[in-house]
Design an enzyme around this catalytic site. Structure first.
Site, PDB file in Angstrom:
ATOM      1  N   VAL A 289       1.064  -1.004   0.016  1.00  0.00           N
ATOM      2  CA  VAL A 289      -0.045   0.041   0.111  1.00  0.00           C
ATOM      3  C   VAL A 289       0.774   1.317  -0.042  1.00  0.00           C
ATOM      4  O   VAL A 289       1.823   1.482   0.777  1.00  0.00           O
ATOM      5  CB  VAL A 289      -1.205   0.052   1.294  1.00  0.00           C
ATOM      6  CG1 VAL A 289      -1.697   1.115   1.143  1.00  0.00           C
ATOM      7  CG2 VAL A 289      -1.752  -1.288   1.276  1.00  0.00           C
ATOM      8  N   ASN A 492      20.549  -6.964 -14.164  1.00  0.00           N
ATOM      9  CA  ASN A 492      20.914  -8.109 -15.167  1.00  0.00           C
ATOM     10  C   ASN A 492      21.693  -7.177 -16.441  1.00  0.00           C
ATOM     11  O   ASN A 492      22.672  -6.319 -16.107  1.00  0.00           O
ATOM     12  CB  ASN A 492      19.977  -8.869 -15.847  1.00  0.00           C
ATOM     13  CG  ASN A 492      19.429  -9.589 -14.524  1.00  0.00           C
ATOM     14  OD1 ASN A 492      19.900 -10.114 -13.605  1.00  0.00           O
ATOM     15  ND2 ASN A 492      17.809 -10.030 -14.639  1.00  0.00           N
ATOM     16  N   GLY A 543       9.927   1.584   1.199  1.00  0.00           N
ATOM     17  CA  GLY A 543       9.487   2.721   2.191  1.00  0.00           C
ATOM     18  C   GLY A 543      10.393   3.913   2.793  1.00  0.00           C
ATOM     19  O   GLY A 543      11.624   3.844   2.325  1.00  0.00           O
TER      20      GLY A 543
END
Length: 599
Positions: A289, A492, A543
């Site tokens: 969220v 990568n 976050g």
């Protein structure tokens, strides 16, 4: 020697030097420069002469690449690449970069799977270190670090050769196996995850819906980190040599050296809660969220506002020993059935690898109502002062036996039913303006349906649902389900030139670009410069906890401050959604978000 003797001697030497250069057809401007310098004090003379002649020195060239095995933000091995250049006849370390590892973090995985993943990762990093220190070091020596396009081409050709070598080895191994082993019928139990077994003359219980099978997982060539790590390190070296920030260097590469007059900052997608499949509670659908600030706020204001919401969320998630739990906001929209005695979802005693709180929820509305409460408590309004985005991670939820998505423990929805569920959810919570991976990429029909139903209300973003960058570039045709945009990750064999080319294609096909952090993020903050330089609409960093995440938010703040100081910072007027249902009226493709309240 008499006073002033040093000065007279220097002037004499200067005249002799000027006569020498004149006899050797040195340009007149150099002679004039020398005569001017001889009027200076001896202490000034040496420094000014050095500065002047340095302009005629050879351009810096690469002399050495160093690959090293280091650790990423969660303690797993990854690759660091250092660049050394010859500058004014001296070897000098220019920069280094640490590339993020490609594989996802395995939550609640079996010990055997974890051990296999660690072995594969170690082998890949060790091979990448070998490539950098041996082959790439020799191939790129004496090249200019500012020649990004040519170096990326060399890296691409080297990678293609390695792919062909692997194919040849696999082909030889298959031929040997065919000669040595008798033919046999493969069993259904040997099918990889994501493939549906078929039975003859017998119906499989529970197989209610036929869905498109999963596309084969793209194999990752062992050592491919060396390609992406070297390309990014070269870009950083080019920016350092050019004495400009990396974001401006990337912008110049994308615009063919045309310096942008103004630049915009990508909007951060700040992950607040992790309550998906591997968190406690029944809810599986919402892996992340996220908060999206209004475009009119500065980045500094946006992060401060997100931190305020996070602090309030932590208060609400703290377990209480006495009294009923706080009532959730907006009871008319979903909590009217609650008696007020239901306990709020409990926060875990740890931070997710995404840098956010892990919490368990029992239904779709619970985390959203909790967010409404947190915002209301600090005087903010969702949908005006802050918006939401949901990373659904639908590919992790599909049950191929049932042909449905498990959105809650024991609760399943077919691809068609889950589209209806999203429509209902957005209508109930219009503050949600982005859904990331709401469906698997194989469910093309349902992607079309959800875009027509919700495209004018929110962004429909493909992250894992997007085909890898390496497959997008050669075709010049973006092989995507219908969507608003995609999340690009620098992992990568991705090269800087690939990102520049792909973002140009996306810009021309009305897709928005999002630069995103992978699970195995490192402390290198180059991703932020890439996002700013490429003109990404959003940046998805996780976050506001964990050093490898916060470092990038700090870099965002520094770039915004620098652009504001140089008066080249431009704010977007609004966010624009694509109305896929009105294809016949391209001039009316966008709806706008309401303006937020000013701080």
């Amino acid at each position: 020697m008499e006073p002033g003797g040093d000065r007279q001697q220097l002037q004499r030497l200067g005249r002799e030097a000027a006569e020498y250069y004149r006899s050797h057809e040195i340009p007149q401007r150099l002679e004039e420069a020398l005569n001017t310098l001889f009027l200076l004090r001896p202490t000034d003379l040496y420094g000014d002469l050095a500065n002047y002649f340095s302009k005629f020195a050879k351009a810096p060239v690469i002399c050495k690449l160093v690959g090293r095995k280091v650790l990423d933000g969660v303690g797993r091995p990854t690759l660091e690449v250092e660049i050394y250049c010859i500058i004014k006849n001296y070897e000098k370390r220019i920069c280094s970069t640490v590339i993020s590892s490609h594989s996802q973090i395995l939550e609640n995985a079996l010990p055997e799977a974890t051990e296999a993943d660690e072995k594969e990762r170690n082998d890949s990093v060790n091979t990448a270190v070998e490539w950098v220190n041996e082959s790439l070091n020799a191939m790129l020596r004496d090249l200019k670090p500012t020649d990004q396009c040519n170096i990326d081409k060399i890296l691409s050709e080297y990678f293609i050769r390695k792919v062909e070598e692997k194919k040849e080895i696999q082909k030889e191994g298959e031929e040997e196996s065919t000669l040595s082993l008798p033919s046999c019928v493969p069993s259904a139990t040997g099918l990889p995850e994501g493939k549906k077994a078929t039975t003859i003359g017998k119906k499989v219980p529970g197989a209610e819906t036929t869905i498109p099978p999963a596309e084969p997982i793209e194999s990752v060539l062992c050592g491919s980190l060396a390609i992406g790590g070297t390309s990014l390190a070269i870009a950083k070296a080019g920016a350092t040599i050019s004495d400009i920030p990396l974001y401006l260097y990337i912008a110049l590469l994308k615009r063919n050296q045309d310096s942008p007059k103004e630049m915009t900052m990508p909007l951060p997608m700040v992950t607040l809660l992790n309550c998906g499949k591997f968190s406690p509670g029944k809810l599986k659908l919402m892996k992340e969220v996220m908060l999206i600030p209004p475009v009119q706020l500065s980045l500094k204001q946006s992060i401060e506002r997100a931190l305020d919401i996070q602090r309030e969320m932590m208060k609400l998630l703290e377990p209480t020993c006495k009294g009923p739990s706080p009532q959730l906001a907006d009871r008319k929209k979903g909590s009217a059935r609650s008696t007020g005695k239901k306990v709020l979802p409990a926060a875990m005693k740890r931070i997710s690898h995404l840098g956010c709180l892990i919490t368990g929820c029992d239904n779709l509305e619970q985390p959203l109502l909790l967010l409404q409460t947190a915002c209301n408590n600090i005087g903010l309004e969702l949908g005006t002062d802050m918006y939401l985005a949901i990373n659904c991670a639908a590919h992790e939820l599909i049950d191929y036996h049932k042909g449905k998505y498990e959105i809650l423990t024991g609760t399943f929805r077919s691809p068609d039913e889950i589209v209806d569920m999203y429509v209902e959810l957005i209508n109930k919570f219009p503050s949600i303006i982005a859904l990331v991976d709401p469906l698997r990429k194989e469910d093309r029909k349902q992607w079309n349906n959800i875009c027509c139903a919700l495209g004018s209300k929110c962004f429909l973003i493909a992250e894992d649902a997007a085909t890898s960058i390496s497959k997008l570039i050669p075709d010049q045709d973006i092989n995507l389900p219908q969507c608003s945009g995609i999340v690009l990750k620098y992992i990568n064999q991705t090269k800087v030139s690939d990102l520049i080319e792909l973002t140009g294609l996306l810009d021309g096909q009305r897709h928005i670009t999002i630069l995103g952090s992978p699970d195995g993020e490192s402390s290198d903050d180059s991703l932020v410069d890439l996002a700013v330089g490429l003109g990404a609409k959003f940046i998805k960093l996780g976050g506001l906890s964990r050093g490898e995440r916060v470092t990038k938010y700090n870099r965002l703040l520094a770039i915004e401050e620098e652009l504001a100081k140089n008066r080249t910072l431009r704010f977007e007027a609004s966010l624009e959604f694509i109305n896929f249902a009105e294809e016949t009226q391209p001039e009316q493709l966008f709806d706008l978000l309401p303006l937020p309240k000013q701080d």
